[in-house]
Design a protein around this motif. Sequence first.
Motif, short mmCIF file in Angstrom:
data_model
loop_
_atom_site.label_atom_id
_atom_site.label_comp_id
_atom_site.label_asym_id
_atom_site.label_seq_id
_atom_site.Cartn_x
_atom_site.Cartn_y
_atom_site.Cartn_z
N LYS A 82 64.33 45.46 37.10
CA LYS A 82 63.55 46.62 37.56
C LYS A 82 62.14 46.23 37.97
O LYS A 82 61.55 46.87 38.85
N ASP A 83 61.58 45.19 37.35
CA ASP A 83 60.22 44.75 37.67
C ASP A 83 60.11 44.13 39.06
O ASP A 83 59.00 43.95 39.56
N GLU A 105 66.52 43.68 28.02
CA GLU A 105 65.58 42.74 28.64
C GLU A 105 65.95 42.44 30.08
O GLU A 105 65.09 42.43 30.97
N LEU A 106 67.23 42.20 30.35
CA LEU A 106 67.67 41.90 31.71
C LEU A 106 67.41 43.08 32.63
O LEU A 106 66.94 42.91 33.76
N LEU A 124 63.68 32.99 37.42
CA LEU A 124 64.86 32.69 38.22
C LEU A 124 65.63 33.97 38.55
O LEU A 124 66.03 34.18 39.70
N ILE A 125 65.83 34.82 37.57
CA ILE A 125 66.53 36.09 37.81
C ILE A 125 65.80 36.91 38.86
O ILE A 125 66.41 37.44 39.80
N GLN A 126 64.49 37.00 38.74
CA GLN A 126 63.71 37.78 39.70
C GLN A 126 63.77 37.17 41.10
O GLN A 126 63.85 37.88 42.10
N ASP A 171 61.76 50.10 44.53
CA ASP A 171 62.70 50.72 45.46
C ASP A 171 64.17 50.57 45.05
O ASP A 171 65.01 51.32 45.54
N ILE A 172 64.47 49.61 44.20
CA ILE A 172 65.87 49.45 43.81
C ILE A 172 66.27 50.55 42.83
O ILE A 172 65.47 50.99 42.02
#
Length: 112
Positions: free
Chosen positions: A29-30, A23-24, A100-102, A34-35
């Motif tokens: 990735k979303d 999930e993380l 928050l992660i994004q 480019d990453i």
Amino acid sequence: MKYKNIDEYINSFEGATKNKLIELRRIIKDVSKDIKETISYNMPAFKLNKVLVYFAGYKAHIGFYPTGDPIKVFKDRLKSYKTSKGAIQFKIDEELPKELIQEIVKYRIDNE
């Protein structure tokens, strides 16, 4: 074990930890096409010109390592998580804070 790629790393785990790692990975990735995925310090990492964030699986939590600056910048929103100088711990039995992660990953991209 020395991991060659993120799939190999994630597949070394089972159950809830493996599911959280999957999930993380998807959450990160979303953020941007480019990453790129890599293994750095034997942990999954995402990079552009340099590594933006790392993550790692543990029995009771997922370690998310966005480096030190985002920990300071997002400190008010990280109060409910265990943090250190460059790490955030997300408990296995709690929902990952996707937004928050994004935002942290976007911050790292914008401030690379």
